[in-house]
Design a protein around this motif. Structure first.
Motif, PDB file in Angstrom:
ATOM      1  N   SER A  65       0.826  -1.219   0.000  1.00  0.00           N
ATOM      2  CA  SER A  65       0.000   0.000   0.000  1.00  0.00           C
ATOM      3  C   SER A  65       0.858   1.266   0.000  1.00  0.00           C
ATOM      4  CB  SER A  65      -0.911   0.027   1.228  1.00  0.00           C
ATOM      5  OG  SER A  65      -1.824  -1.038   1.191  1.00  0.00           O
ATOM      6  N   TYR A  66       2.147   1.130   0.410  1.00  0.00           N
ATOM      7  CA  TYR A  66       2.995   2.307   0.567  1.00  0.00           C
ATOM      8  C   TYR A  66       4.297   2.255  -0.230  1.00  0.00           C
ATOM      9  CZ  TYR A  66      -0.442   2.937   4.133  1.00  0.00           C
ATOM     10  OH  TYR A  66      -1.647   3.066   4.768  1.00  0.00           O
ATOM     11  N   ILE A  67       4.561   1.122  -0.882  1.00  0.00           N
ATOM     12  CA  ILE A  67       5.765   0.947  -1.698  1.00  0.00           C
ATOM     13  C   ILE A  67       5.344   0.421  -3.068  1.00  0.00           C
ATOM     14  CG2 ILE A  67       7.984  -0.284  -1.895  1.00  0.00           C
ATOM     15  CD1 ILE A  67       7.803   1.701   0.475  1.00  0.00           C
ATOM     16  N   LYS A  68       5.854   1.060  -4.135  1.00  0.00           N
ATOM     17  CA  LYS A  68       5.453   0.662  -5.489  1.00  0.00           C
ATOM     18  C   LYS A  68       5.840  -0.766  -5.825  1.00  0.00           C
ATOM     19  CE  LYS A  68       5.467   5.360  -7.211  1.00  0.00           C
ATOM     20  NZ  LYS A  68       6.275   6.411  -7.781  1.00  0.00           N
ATOM     21  N   GLU A  69       7.075  -1.162  -5.474  1.00  0.00           N
ATOM     22  CA  GLU A  69       7.537  -2.513  -5.780  1.00  0.00           C
ATOM     23  C   GLU A  69       8.329  -3.039  -4.587  1.00  0.00           C
ATOM     24  OE1 GLU A  69      10.301  -4.859  -9.066  1.00  0.00           O
ATOM     25  OE2 GLU A  69       9.877  -2.748  -9.340  1.00  0.00           O
ATOM     26  N   VAL A  70       7.700  -3.937  -3.821  1.00  0.00           N
ATOM     27  CA  VAL A  70       8.342  -4.478  -2.622  1.00  0.00           C
ATOM     28  C   VAL A  70       9.237  -5.650  -3.033  1.00  0.00           C
ATOM     29  CG1 VAL A  70       7.988  -5.527  -0.348  1.00  0.00           C
ATOM     30  CG2 VAL A  70       6.340  -3.833  -1.215  1.00  0.00           C
ATOM     31  N   PRO A  71      10.544  -5.569  -2.759  1.00  0.00           N
ATOM     32  CA  PRO A  71      11.434  -6.683  -3.086  1.00  0.00           C
ATOM     33  C   PRO A  71      11.021  -7.931  -2.300  1.00  0.00           C
ATOM     34  CG  PRO A  71      12.694  -4.719  -2.499  1.00  0.00           C
ATOM     35  CD  PRO A  71      11.258  -4.442  -2.164  1.00  0.00           C
ATOM     36  N   ALA A  72      11.021  -9.080  -2.943  1.00  0.00           N
ATOM     37  CA  ALA A  72      10.623 -10.333  -2.285  1.00  0.00           C
ATOM     38  C   ALA A  72      11.463 -10.596  -1.036  1.00  0.00           C
ATOM     39  CB  ALA A  72      10.739 -11.489  -3.274  1.00  0.00           C
ATOM     40  N   LEU A  73      12.733 -10.237  -1.088  1.00  0.00           N
ATOM     41  CA  LEU A  73      13.630 -10.452   0.040  1.00  0.00           C
ATOM     42  C   LEU A  73      13.147  -9.726   1.304  1.00  0.00           C
ATOM     43  CD1 LEU A  73      16.322 -11.479   1.217  1.00  0.00           C
ATOM     44  CD2 LEU A  73      17.441  -9.485   0.180  1.00  0.00           C
ATOM     45  N   ALA A  74      12.432  -8.646   1.153  1.00  0.00           N
ATOM     46  CA  ALA A  74      11.971  -7.862   2.305  1.00  0.00           C
ATOM     47  C   ALA A  74      11.127  -8.718   3.251  1.00  0.00           C
ATOM     48  CB  ALA A  74      11.164  -6.650   1.836  1.00  0.00           C
ATOM     49  N   TYR A  75      10.272  -9.551   2.697  1.00  0.00           N
ATOM     50  CA  TYR A  75       9.396 -10.366   3.531  1.00  0.00           C
ATOM     51  C   TYR A  75      10.198 -11.355   4.386  1.00  0.00           C
ATOM     52  CZ  TYR A  75       5.777  -8.271   0.681  1.00  0.00           C
ATOM     53  OH  TYR A  75       4.954  -7.363   0.057  1.00  0.00           O
ATOM     54  N   ASP A  76      11.236 -11.953   3.805  1.00  0.00           N
ATOM     55  CA  ASP A  76      12.094 -12.869   4.567  1.00  0.00           C
ATOM     56  C   ASP A  76      12.867 -12.123   5.642  1.00  0.00           C
ATOM     57  OD1 ASP A  76      11.303 -15.115   3.120  1.00  0.00           O
ATOM     58  OD2 ASP A  76      12.934 -14.911   1.664  1.00  0.00           O
ATOM     59  N   LEU A  77      13.397 -10.954   5.297  1.00  0.00           N
ATOM     60  CA  LEU A  77      14.142 -10.164   6.267  1.00  0.00           C
ATOM     61  C   LEU A  77      13.264  -9.803   7.467  1.00  0.00           C
ATOM     62  CD1 LEU A  77      16.071  -7.802   3.848  1.00  0.00           C
ATOM     63  CD2 LEU A  77      17.094  -9.531   5.335  1.00  0.00           C
ATOM     64  N   ILE A  78      12.050  -9.369   7.200  1.00  0.00           N
ATOM     65  CA  ILE A  78      11.128  -8.987   8.270  1.00  0.00           C
ATOM     66  C   ILE A  78      10.773 -10.198   9.131  1.00  0.00           C
ATOM     67  CG2 ILE A  78       8.779  -8.164   8.758  1.00  0.00           C
ATOM     68  CD1 ILE A  78       9.141  -6.426   6.139  1.00  0.00           C
ATOM     69  N   GLU A  79      10.529 -11.332   8.496  1.00  0.00           N
ATOM     70  CA  GLU A  79      10.119 -12.532   9.237  1.00  0.00           C
ATOM     71  C   GLU A  79      11.233 -13.100  10.111  1.00  0.00           C
ATOM     72  OE1 GLU A  79       8.266 -16.998   8.518  1.00  0.00           O
ATOM     73  OE2 GLU A  79       8.387 -15.609   6.819  1.00  0.00           O
ATOM     74  N   TYR A  80      12.456 -13.104   9.588  1.00  0.00           N
ATOM     75  CA  TYR A  80      13.528 -13.817  10.273  1.00  0.00           C
ATOM     76  C   TYR A  80      14.483 -12.962  11.098  1.00  0.00           C
ATOM     77  CZ  TYR A  80      11.838 -17.720   7.579  1.00  0.00           C
ATOM     78  OH  TYR A  80      11.036 -18.690   7.043  1.00  0.00           O
ATOM     79  N   THR A  81      14.410 -11.656  10.968  1.00  0.00           N
ATOM     80  CA  THR A  81      15.321 -10.834  11.755  1.00  0.00           C
ATOM     81  C   THR A  81      14.981 -10.940  13.233  1.00  0.00           C
ATOM     82  OG1 THR A  81      16.325  -8.665  11.977  1.00  0.00           O
ATOM     83  CG2 THR A  81      13.966  -8.695  11.588  1.00  0.00           C
ATOM     84  N   GLU A  82      16.012 -10.986  14.043  1.00  0.00           N
ATOM     85  CA  GLU A  82      15.800 -11.061  15.489  1.00  0.00           C
ATOM     86  C   GLU A  82      15.886  -9.682  16.135  1.00  0.00           C
ATOM     87  OE1 GLU A  82      18.266 -14.048  17.276  1.00  0.00           O
ATOM     88  OE2 GLU A  82      17.714 -15.523  15.752  1.00  0.00           O
ATOM     89  N   LYS A  83      16.529  -8.752  15.469  1.00  0.00           N
ATOM     90  CA  LYS A  83      16.710  -7.391  15.974  1.00  0.00           C
ATOM     91  C   LYS A  83      15.786  -6.462  15.179  1.00  0.00           C
ATOM     92  CE  LYS A  83      20.372  -4.007  16.590  1.00  0.00           C
ATOM     93  NZ  LYS A  83      21.711  -3.616  16.250  1.00  0.00           N
ATOM     94  N   PRO A  84      15.252  -5.417  15.805  1.00  0.00           N
ATOM     95  CA  PRO A  84      14.402  -4.481  15.049  1.00  0.00           C
ATOM     96  C   PRO A  84      15.122  -3.967  13.794  1.00  0.00           C
ATOM     97  CG  PRO A  84      14.244  -4.034  17.379  1.00  0.00           C
ATOM     98  CD  PRO A  84      15.355  -5.038  17.215  1.00  0.00           C
ATOM     99  N   LEU A  85      14.423  -4.028  12.676  1.00  0.00           N
ATOM    100  CA  LEU A  85      15.007  -3.689  11.372  1.00  0.00           C
ATOM    101  C   LEU A  85      14.132  -2.694  10.630  1.00  0.00           C
ATOM    102  CD1 LEU A  85      17.103  -4.274   9.080  1.00  0.00           C
ATOM    103  CD2 LEU A  85      15.564  -6.105   8.339  1.00  0.00           C
TER     104      LEU A  85
END
Length: 187
Positions: A65-85
């Motif tokens: 809704s806020y980014i024209k083209e969300v890189p697929a990698l973003a979803y993995d980074l958000i899911e698996y990061t242990e530290k706020p990113l």
């Protein structure tokens, strides 16, 4: 917590500023789609309007809704990061113009903090999150380090977590391009 959420939403809808706990340090927040509210944040912090602000969403499902083209990698980074990113994305849209950097990018974080999650979910819009300090000063590690100028400059101060003196640190920030290339801005 519910009373804090109700009052914070009331203030956000009116274009006001809130001081609230996040998954990192305490933040100054406002409706990230309201240009006048964002301007109030810049004035309170004494921050150069050319510097962009971080935006919080309650779910990675709202990124499109806020980014024209969300890189697929973003979803993995958000899911698996242990530290706020916080991830800086190109092609920001549907946000106040003064939240978006001059290059068209915006930094977005999905906080893992119960108050933030509920607030954003119930507000139904992204909110700004910028450190609760005057620009150029040290970011407060907890509520007790926030200056009176900031506390008096907002329209509502959330009551939860004020007595938590556990030192908090800012999020990691990375810029992620649509093609998957990335660079760390702050580790």
């Amino acid at each position: 917590m519910n009373a804090d959420i109700i009052k914070a939403i009331e203030v956000l809808k009116a274009g006001g500023l809130i001081l609230y706990p996040t998954d990192t340090i305490w933040g100054i927040g406002c409706d990230a789609t309201n240009e006048q509210a964002v301007e109030k944040v810049f004035r309170l912090k004494g921050r150069d309007a050319g510097k962009s602000l971080i935006v919080l969403l309650d779910s990675e499902n709202k990124l499109e809704s806020y980014i024209k083209e969300v890189p697929a990698l973003a979803y993995d980074l958000i899911e698996y990061t242990e530290k706020p990113l916080t991830i800086i994305y190109s092609g920001a849209k549907n946000l106040a113009a003064n939240v978006i950097h001059e290059d068209g990018s915006v930094g977005i974080r999905i906080p893992r903090h119960p108050f933030c999650q509920q607030l954003i979910q119930r507000f139904r819009k992204p909110i700004v999150s910028t450190s609760a300090n005057i620009s150029g000063e040290k970011s407060p590690a907890n509520f007790s380090e926030i200056s009176e100028k900031i506390i008096e400059g907002v329209d509502y101060v959330v009551s939860i977590d004020q007595n938590d003196d556990t030192p908090k640190i800012p999020s990691t920030i990375m810029k992620l391009e649509a093609d998957g290339r990335f660079v760390f801005i702050r580790k």
